[in-house]
Every structure is written in structure tokens, then in C-alpha cells.
Scaffold this motif. Structure first.
Motif, PDB file in Angstrom:
ATOM      1  N   PHE A   1       0.823  -1.203   0.000  1.00 42.82           N
ATOM      2  CA  PHE A   1       0.000   0.000   0.000  1.00 42.82           C
ATOM      3  C   PHE A   1       0.860   1.258   0.000  1.00 42.82           C
ATOM      4  CE2 PHE A   1      -3.778  -2.428   1.756  1.00 42.82           C
ATOM      5  CZ  PHE A   1      -4.591  -2.160   0.670  1.00 42.82           C
ATOM      6  N   ILE A   2       1.918   1.244   0.789  1.00 47.63           N
ATOM      7  CA  ILE A   2       2.800   2.410   0.870  1.00 47.63           C
ATOM      8  C   ILE A   2       3.477   2.658  -0.468  1.00 47.63           C
ATOM      9  CG2 ILE A   2       4.937   3.265   1.923  1.00 47.63           C
ATOM     10  CD1 ILE A   2       4.015   1.849   4.523  1.00 47.63           C
ATOM     11  N   VAL A   3       3.954   1.594  -1.109  1.00 46.46           N
ATOM     12  CA  VAL A   3       4.586   1.737  -2.424  1.00 46.46           C
ATOM     13  C   VAL A   3       3.587   2.305  -3.432  1.00 46.46           C
ATOM     14  CG1 VAL A   3       5.562   0.447  -4.360  1.00 46.46           C
ATOM     15  CG2 VAL A   3       6.302  -0.056  -2.031  1.00 46.46           C
ATOM     16  N   SER A   4       2.356   1.802  -3.409  1.00 47.71           N
ATOM     17  CA  SER A   4       1.324   2.320  -4.317  1.00 47.71           C
ATOM     18  C   SER A   4       1.028   3.789  -4.026  1.00 47.71           C
ATOM     19  CB  SER A   4       0.049   1.492  -4.183  1.00 47.71           C
ATOM     20  OG  SER A   4       0.262   0.166  -4.590  1.00 47.71           O
ATOM     21  N   GLY A   5       1.040   4.160  -2.753  1.00 49.37           N
ATOM     22  CA  GLY A   5       0.818   5.555  -2.391  1.00 49.37           C
ATOM     23  C   GLY A   5       1.909   6.460  -2.923  1.00 49.37           C
ATOM     24  N   PHE A   6       3.150   6.025  -2.837  1.00 49.46           N
ATOM     25  CA  PHE A   6       4.253   6.828  -3.388  1.00 49.46           C
ATOM     26  C   PHE A   6       4.152   6.932  -4.909  1.00 49.46           C
ATOM     27  CE2 PHE A   6       6.757   5.787   0.597  1.00 49.46           C
ATOM     28  CZ  PHE A   6       6.785   7.105   1.050  1.00 49.46           C
ATOM     29  N   GLU A   7       3.746   5.821  -5.546  1.00 48.37           N
ATOM     30  CA  GLU A   7       3.559   5.867  -7.001  1.00 48.37           C
ATOM     31  C   GLU A   7       2.448   6.833  -7.368  1.00 48.37           C
ATOM     32  OE1 GLU A   7       4.269   2.398 -10.087  1.00 48.37           O
ATOM     33  OE2 GLU A   7       3.291   1.628  -8.295  1.00 48.37           O
ATOM     34  N   GLY A   8       1.356   6.812  -6.591  1.00 54.54           N
ATOM     35  CA  GLY A   8       0.254   7.732  -6.846  1.00 54.54           C
ATOM     36  C   GLY A   8       0.628   9.178  -6.642  1.00 54.54           C
ATOM     37  N   ALA A   9       1.652   9.411  -5.807  1.00 54.46           N
ATOM     38  CA  ALA A   9       2.116  10.786  -5.553  1.00 54.46           C
ATOM     39  C   ALA A   9       3.049  11.283  -6.644  1.00 54.46           C
ATOM     40  CB  ALA A   9       2.808  10.857  -4.201  1.00 54.46           C
ATOM     41  N   GLY A  10       3.342  10.436  -7.639  1.00 50.87           N
ATOM     42  CA  GLY A  10       4.144  10.884  -8.766  1.00 50.87           C
ATOM     43  C   GLY A  10       5.537  10.299  -8.853  1.00 50.87           C
TER      44      GLY A  10
END
Length: 456
Positions: free
Chosen positions: A188-197
Motif C-alpha cells: 500500500f505504501i509503495v502504491s501511495g508513493f507511485e500515486g504521488a508521482g
């Protein structure tokens, strides 16, 4: 006012009254049990970072299945940690031991090493250098297994008899939660960082940096804890001995005492094989889900939600089984359940992408694995009968139990590639048969009647 004990009519003293549910719950709130709980989280956190979570990262980076399967070998330190366990029992760490004590000094030191090695792994790029990733993951596993040795010794020595059962349950539950945080939580954290650009590689790097920061939970716990009284007494008793003599006594005594027992080799083989069915399938579960077409977030959401609930329920169920039935019967129940649960993944492979089917398969795996783990920990604890060697013997047993996860399961990727996913998970059921045959043999030999009460 408590009820007095009353002798039965046969002249045999009656059993003491069982504690009320309030008294049973209150023991979990004891400071020593809470310390063990948070240390259990700290022990469970790093395992997946060099295991299943790393395998997802590698699969997304395009690494082939055969190489991914071989990465099970980076868990080698978990199988060899008994070799340096006597050093932890006997030697001091400069500054740390003096500042924090014999056990707490090693705890803080191992966690500092763990943070450093996870940060090193965070800088790796699986697409460019699988060798660097393997070396960094190997260092994470070495620091993690060292922490496990110290936590086990601390747990054994710090809890009084009345809190041992609660401590074991709290430790196992928190360990599983730590593993879930470093699997689903990390995804989830990795996906969140990806979503942040961030790019995918940068997102994975920062995801591992966050995981390194979470090790501080264990460090703060170690700093707030007090040195176990038994550890302080052992330190005082061996203070006059040289470091070499202390190491020799810890190592030789643990091995010779255990190997002198009846059917010791068969018991050790059973320790290696009991969780093999779990390890063989678990090595490839994450790549299987990704290959089937589920997204990283689909897998993470189900593991984090449904998987966590199934794990906690399974932990309580394992405790109930262990209390309700004999140790041998409990091992039969746990062994069969964790093997048969693999068929849920064969079913999922046949029907394809289906969120409900994935939730059911993950739930079955987590529920049965938690039952098997609690019962298995009870068995390992019962094998450690000599308090003079408990830490080293427990390290030996847990190291041997990691053989299935590390060496025997290293070919899982090649098997999956050769036979396909439905047949692979059916094979995972079959590999449980040798452990059940050994269980039958040990039971007929009266092995379980010779074991003492569970201490851990």
C-alpha cells in the motif's frame, strides 16, 4: 475473595479454580506481556522484506520465476542462527551491553543493524543487479535472525510462569501482524508513493525506507523494558569466566543435552518438515496472484483486511486447539489443515480473476497457517526442557524449521513453471505427507509423553 482449594472425596487435592475471563484478559495487559507483544511485532516485520514483499518487487521489475524461486536461499541466516546464538548468550557488545544490559544491549544493537541493512536493500534495483539485491537481502535476514535470537531469550527469561501462556499468544499474534504490515502494508505504501508521482523504482525505495523506520518500534520497546532478572543472575554467575569458556558452555551444553534424548534425530527432522507445506506454497503465493492478473492493490487490500482478520482468528483457534487436545493431536489438526488449504489456490488458478475467490484463498491460507504456527511454537517450546540452554536450543529448533522455507522451497519457482499453477498448489498438499508420517512414528514411539510442559 478467592475460593480456598478443597480436597476431593478421594483424598486427591482438587484443581485450583480456573481464572475468570476478567483475570484471563488482565494478564494480557501486564507490562511484561505488552513488552513481549511489541517485540513480537518487531520480529515479524523484517521477514517479508527479504521474502515475499521483495519477490513482488522483483516480479514487477521483470525478474523471471526461476530466479525469484532461488531467492528463497537468502533466508539462509534463519537456518544457521543457532551457530551464533551461543555468542549472544555469552558475549558482550561494546557500549550497548554496558549501557542497556546483557539482553537489552543485544536487542538494541541488532535493531540498529536491521535498520541499516533494510536501508541498504532500499537502494537496490532488481532490474539491474539481482546479485546486489541478494547480498542486501542476505544482510537483512542475518540482522533479523539475530534479533529473533535475542527476543526469544528475552521473552523466556522475562515472563513469570503465570504470564508465559499470554506472552506466547501475544508474541505469535504480533509476529503475524508485523509480517502483514511488511507485506500488504508495504505494498500500500509503495502504491501511495507511485500515486504521488514517484517512479516505480523510487516508490519501492521509499517504501523500504518507511519499513526501516518501523523497526524503531522495537527499539523504543527495548529501551522502555527492564533487563530480565534471570539474565542479570546469569551474568553475575558467569562474570569470572572468560568469554571463550562462556561460549563453550552455552554451545556444547545445548547440543549434547538435546542429542542425548531418545529419537532426537527424528524430532529434528519433524521440525524441519512440519511447516514445509506452508513454506513451499508461500514462496510463490505473491507471484501467483500477480501472474493471475490481480493488481498489487488487490492483493494488498485482501491480505491487509481479510487476511489479518483470518490470521488473528486462526491464532485464537490454534490456542483453543492446543488447550483442548493433546500436543500430538493438535499437531495432526494443524498439519492437515495447513496442507489442505493449498487447494484453495488451485481452485483460484482454475476459475481465474475473482475478488471473492482470492479473499477466500488468502483467508484459508492465513487462518490455517496461524493455527499451525501457534501449535508448532508450543511444540518447539516443549522441546526446550533445560533452562540453562533454552535460548540456544530454541535458536537451533527455529533455525531448523526455516530449512523448509529456505532450502527445500527454493525450487518452488521451477516446479510452478513446469507444471502450472493448479498442479503446483496440489503438489504443495502432497509435500506435507513426510511430516505426517514422521508424526505417526514419533507418536507410536511415545515421544510426546516425554516432553515437559510448554515454557515459552
Amino acid at each position: 475473595m478467592t475460593r480456598p482449594e478443597v480436597a476431593s472425596k478421594t483424598g486427591v487435592p482438587a484443581e485450583p479454580p480456573k481464572p475468570t475471563w476478567r483475570e484471563s484478559l488482565a494478564v494480557y495487559l501486564q507490562p511484561r506481556v505488552l513488552i513481549v507483544l511489541f517485540l513480537g511485532f518487531s520480529s515479524g516485520l523484517p521477514l517479508a522484506l527479504s521474502g515475499s514483499t521483495l519477490l513482488v518487487w522483483m516480479r514487477e521489475a521483470g525478474v523471471d520465476l526461476g530466479t525469484i524461486g532461488l531467492f528463497a536461499l537468502v533466508g539462509t541466516p534463519y537456518t544457521l542462527k543457532f551457530l551464533w546464538a551461543p555468542l549472544i548468550d555469552a558475549l558482550h557488545v561494546p557500549f550497548f551491553t554496558h549501557a542497556f544490559g546483557r539482553r537489552r544491549g543485544w536487542l538494541v544493537f541488532s535493531q540498529v543493524l536491521l535498520i541499516a541493512t533494510i536501508l541498504l536493500l532500499a537502494t537496490a534495483d532488481p532490474a539491474r543487479s539481482a546479485l546486489f539485491v541478494a547480498l542486501a537481502a542476505l544482510l537483512v535476514a542475518a540482522a533479523s535472525s539475530t534479533q529473533d535470537i535475542v527476543v526469544d531469550a528475552f521473552r523466556i527469561e522475562s515472563l513469570p510462569e503465570s504470564e508465559q501462556a499470554a506472552g506466547m499468544a501475544a508474541y505469535v499474534a504480533a509476529y503475524r501482524i508485523g509480517m502483514l504490515v511488511s507485506t500488504a502494508g508495504a505494498l500500500f505504501i509503495v502504491s501511495g508513493f507511485e500515486g504521488a508521482g514517484l517512479t516505480r523504482g523510487a516508490a519501492w525505495t521509499w517504501g523500504y525506507v518507511v519499513m526501516a523506520g518501523m523497526v524503531l518500534i522495537g527499539t523504543v520497546t527495548a529501551l522502555l523494558a527492564t533487563e530480565p532478572e534471570q539474565s542479570a543472575q546469569a551474568e553475575a554467575a558467569t562474570h569470572a569466566e572468560t568469554a571463550f569458556v562462556r561460549v563453550l558452555h552455552a554451545a556444547v551444553g545445548a547440543f549434547t543435552e538435546f542429542l542425548s534424548r531418545k529419537d532426537a534425530i527424528a524430532a529434528l527432522a519433524f521440525v524441519v518438515l512440519f511447516k514445509f507445506t506452508d513454506a513451499f506454497s508461500g514462496t510463490m503465493t505473491a507471484p501467483f496472484v500477480i501472474d493471475l492478473g490481480f493488481s498489487r492493490n488487490d492483493y494488498a487490500a485482501i491480505v491487509k483486511g481479510v487476511g489479518l482478520a483470518a490470521t488473528l482468528i486462526g491464532g485464537f483457534a490454534g490456542g483453543f486447539v492446543a488447550r483442548r487436545y493433546s500436543l500430538a493431536a493438535s499437531l495432526w489438526i494443524g498439519g492437515i489443515l495447513q496442507a489442505v488449504a493449498n487447494l484453495s489456490f488451485s481452485w483460484l488458478a482454475v476459475i481465474g480473476i475473482n475478488q471473492w475467490a482470492l479473499a477466500l484463498a488468502i483467508s484459508a491460507e492465513n487462518f490455517t497457517s496461524a493455527i499451525g504456527t501457534v501449535i508448532f511454537v508450543a511444540y518447539l517450546s516443549a522441546l526446550c526442557q533445560n533452562p540453562l540452554h533454552t535460548a540456544t536450543q530454541y535458536a537451533l529448533l527455529t533455525a531448523l524449521s526455516a530449512v523448509g522455507r529456505t532450502y527445500l522451497s527454493s525450487g518452488a519457482g521451477f516446479v510452478a513453471k513446469a507444471v502450472g499453477w493448479p498442479a503446483f498448489f496440489a503438489i504443495c498438499v502432497v509435500v506435507a505427507v513426510p511430516s505426517l508420517l514422521l508424526l505417526t512414528w514419533l507418536q507410536r514411539r511415545g515421544h510426546f509423553e516425554t516432553l515437559g510442559p510448554v515454557k515459552v
